[in-house]
Write a protein that holds these residues in place. Sequence first.
Motif, short mmCIF file in Angstrom:
data_model
loop_
_atom_site.label_atom_id
_atom_site.label_comp_id
_atom_site.label_asym_id
_atom_site.label_seq_id
_atom_site.Cartn_x
_atom_site.Cartn_y
_atom_site.Cartn_z
N ASN A 174 -5.30 4.67 0.52
CA ASN A 174 -4.79 4.12 -0.87
C ASN A 174 -6.01 3.26 -1.27
O ASN A 174 -6.81 2.93 -0.78
CB ASN A 174 -3.76 2.76 -0.27
CG ASN A 174 -3.30 1.95 -1.51
OD1 ASN A 174 -3.72 1.04 -1.98
ND2 ASN A 174 -2.00 2.32 -1.94
N TYR A 219 0.86 -1.31 -0.14
CA TYR A 219 -0.02 0.00 0.10
C TYR A 219 0.85 1.28 0.01
O TYR A 219 0.29 2.28 -0.55
CB TYR A 219 -0.96 -0.08 1.22
CG TYR A 219 -1.57 -1.11 1.25
CD1 TYR A 219 -3.17 -1.23 0.75
CD2 TYR A 219 -1.30 -2.20 2.09
CE1 TYR A 219 -3.90 -2.28 0.92
CE2 TYR A 219 -2.16 -3.22 2.38
CZ TYR A 219 -3.66 -3.13 1.61
OH TYR A 219 -4.35 -4.39 2.07
N SER A 220 1.96 1.38 0.61
CA SER A 220 2.84 2.55 0.92
C SER A 220 3.74 2.76 -0.23
O SER A 220 4.50 3.70 -0.06
CB SER A 220 3.38 2.40 2.25
OG SER A 220 4.19 1.40 2.46
N PHE A 243 -5.14 3.36 6.37
CA PHE A 243 -4.04 3.96 5.76
C PHE A 243 -3.04 4.68 6.81
O PHE A 243 -1.69 4.08 6.77
CB PHE A 243 -4.28 4.87 4.62
CG PHE A 243 -3.05 5.24 4.01
CD1 PHE A 243 -2.48 4.10 3.01
CD2 PHE A 243 -2.43 6.27 4.03
CE1 PHE A 243 -1.27 4.56 2.32
CE2 PHE A 243 -1.32 6.86 3.32
CZ PHE A 243 -0.80 5.75 2.44
N SER A 284 0.83 2.64 7.62
CA SER A 284 1.94 3.49 7.44
C SER A 284 2.82 3.56 8.51
O SER A 284 4.07 3.88 8.56
CB SER A 284 1.72 4.95 6.98
OG SER A 284 0.89 4.74 5.85
N THR A 312 0.02 7.22 -3.53
CA THR A 312 -0.24 5.97 -2.64
C THR A 312 -1.18 6.24 -1.40
O THR A 312 -1.89 5.45 -0.85
CB THR A 312 1.32 5.52 -1.91
OG1 THR A 312 1.79 6.58 -1.09
CG2 THR A 312 2.27 4.93 -2.95
N GLY A 313 -1.21 7.70 -1.09
CA GLY A 313 -2.17 8.01 0.09
C GLY A 313 -3.20 8.58 -0.34
O GLY A 313 -4.12 8.86 0.51
#
Length: 384
Positions: free
Chosen positions: A195, A29-30, A341, A345, A294-295
């Motif tokens: 994400n 995801y990051s 998210f 992270s 990504t965010g």
Amino acid sequence: MTQVQPIRELLAAASRPLVDARAMPPSVYSSSDFLAVENESIFARDWVCVGRASSLPNVGDYITHELAGQPVVILRDRDNQIRALSNVCLHRMSTIVEGSGNKRVLVCPYHAWTYDLSGQLRGAPFMTETTGFCKESYKLPQIRCEEWLGWIYITLNKDRPSVAQDLAEVEQMISQYQVQNYTECFRETHVWDTNWKVLAENFMESYHLPVCHAATVGGHSKLEEMDCPPGLRNFNYHWITKEASLPIGNAHPDNTRLEGRWRKTTALLTLYPSHLITLTPGYFWYLSLQPHGTGQVSMIFGGGLSPEFMADPKAEEYITSLKTLLDEVNVEDRGCTEKVFRGLSADAAKPGHLSYLERPIYDFMQYIADRTAGFERSFALAAE
């Protein structure tokens, strides 16, 4: 972090058996490098939904979209057909139109090069003395565009099978609803700070409903009665049979298409990569997602009613109640997915085991691994 770490960790997670499945690793995801792989291997190659065909009812109506970094304009042309074109001027490469609206022609805001609704260049000021310039040789590139059950899809992949071929199995599964005849009553775009996969996963599982949606739809969700079959190559799905929280969630008395349990059955569909549909006997709503870093995720959000409810004298009341409910649900989902998210992270983030109610997430993870890393999926169990 390079793309190597998330791919290695994703392949390890996707290889676990379902009974011991875990969520996807945080790096998937990051990592911006992994997002670049997703854009190249998923969003630039698969079909992506950009909304309902009914949102472009008139000649010249258009919407814009950015697909894997490529600006696209989708419009209804003078032959009353929906087509997609590159939204980049062939002169100095400015984008041409923004947002949505209606245009008789497409005029570049930089030097007023003008294209008709087929993409052919029709006007280019002060170019007549330019040696070698031929107006007829300029035409905006066409982007593949197809309609399926009332939705518009586009792809950058010239070799991709048709939408109808890709989704033939799901079309057969939901044919009794006749969703192509449902009317879209609202369409919006939003950007959330999460994400794209977090939001997709949130939509495709109902395990979170009693908690995240305790104030809205959660109390009507009987998790013990939910059916989460194995997903197929291009989609996953699950069913909920229930007395709906809104009258429009079950079949209208005038609905003669649906019989038995189908009059109270909701289908939750994830059409890969990012078209998410809740389809009930009386209404539908959907999301179509596009990563925005990504965010962040850019989201098309729309919904509407079945023909019987649209013909009901109380149709406007039903539309208002549906939109009010879904706005409240979106507030709840936004809070939950943005928290996820932020959490993934963190240095302490570690994926846990999946519930059997999260079977669609397991299938989605294997799809992502297939597209980005060549993971070989198995489909031994057919859809019911």
